[in-house]
Design a protein around this motif. Structure first.
Motif, short mmCIF file in Angstrom:
data_model
loop_
_atom_site.label_atom_id
_atom_site.label_comp_id
_atom_site.label_asym_id
_atom_site.label_seq_id
_atom_site.Cartn_x
_atom_site.Cartn_y
_atom_site.Cartn_z
N VAL A 1 1.82 -1.83 3.86
CA VAL A 1 1.47 -2.94 2.97
C VAL A 1 -0.14 -3.00 2.81
N ALA A 2 -0.80 -3.07 4.07
CA ALA A 2 -2.14 -3.11 4.27
C ALA A 2 -2.65 -2.03 3.46
N ALA B 1 -1.34 -0.14 1.07
CA ALA B 1 -1.26 -0.19 -0.21
C ALA B 1 -2.06 -1.19 -1.19
N ARG B 2 -2.32 -2.24 -0.24
CA ARG B 2 -3.34 -3.15 -0.87
C ARG B 2 -4.70 -2.86 -0.92
N GLN B 3 -5.05 -1.96 0.04
CA GLN B 3 -6.27 -1.40 0.12
C GLN B 3 -6.49 -0.25 -1.01
N GLU B 4 -5.46 0.34 -1.38
CA GLU B 4 -5.28 1.44 -2.39
C GLU B 4 -5.52 0.75 -3.74
N ALA B 5 -4.84 -0.39 -3.79
CA ALA B 5 -5.02 -1.15 -5.25
C ALA B 5 -6.38 -1.63 -5.41
N LYS B 6 -6.88 -2.24 -4.49
CA LYS B 6 -8.47 -2.67 -4.53
C LYS B 6 -9.31 -1.43 -4.87
N ASP C 1 -11.32 -0.80 7.19
CA ASP C 1 -10.14 0.49 7.17
C ASP C 1 -10.24 0.85 8.66
N GLU D 1 -8.71 -0.64 -8.35
CA GLU D 1 -9.44 -1.64 -9.39
C GLU D 1 -10.98 -1.22 -9.31
N GLN E 1 -8.80 -1.81 11.08
CA GLN E 1 -7.20 -1.93 10.83
C GLN E 1 -6.63 -0.85 11.51
#
Length: 73
Positions: A55-56, A58-63, A5, A66, A8
């Protein structure tokens, strides 16, 4: 995982700073007639950068979601 994080955000910061520097240099060398085109191009570039960052994130939030779901089981 704060390392990726932070990396990025660092990359995004230096990219934006680089764009700002390039815009400043560009303004010094171009005529007033070309300024509108430069601003428009840089606005598009910043919009694309913002989209990539979103987008990055959002992907991190999804991970993270999960991983939290797995940890709750």
């Amino acid at each position: 995982m704060p390392g990726p994080d932070l990396a990025q955000y660092g990359i995004a910061f230096f990219t934006v700073a680089g764009l700002i520097f390039l815009v400043a240099q560009w303004f010094k060398h171009k005529s007033d007639q070309e300024l509108a085109e430069v601003v428009q191009n840089n606005t598009k570039a910043l919009e694309q950068l913002t989209t990539l960052i979103q987008v990055a994130l959002a992907r991190q939030e999804a991970k993270i979601d999960e991983l939290l779901e797995r940890a709750r089981r």
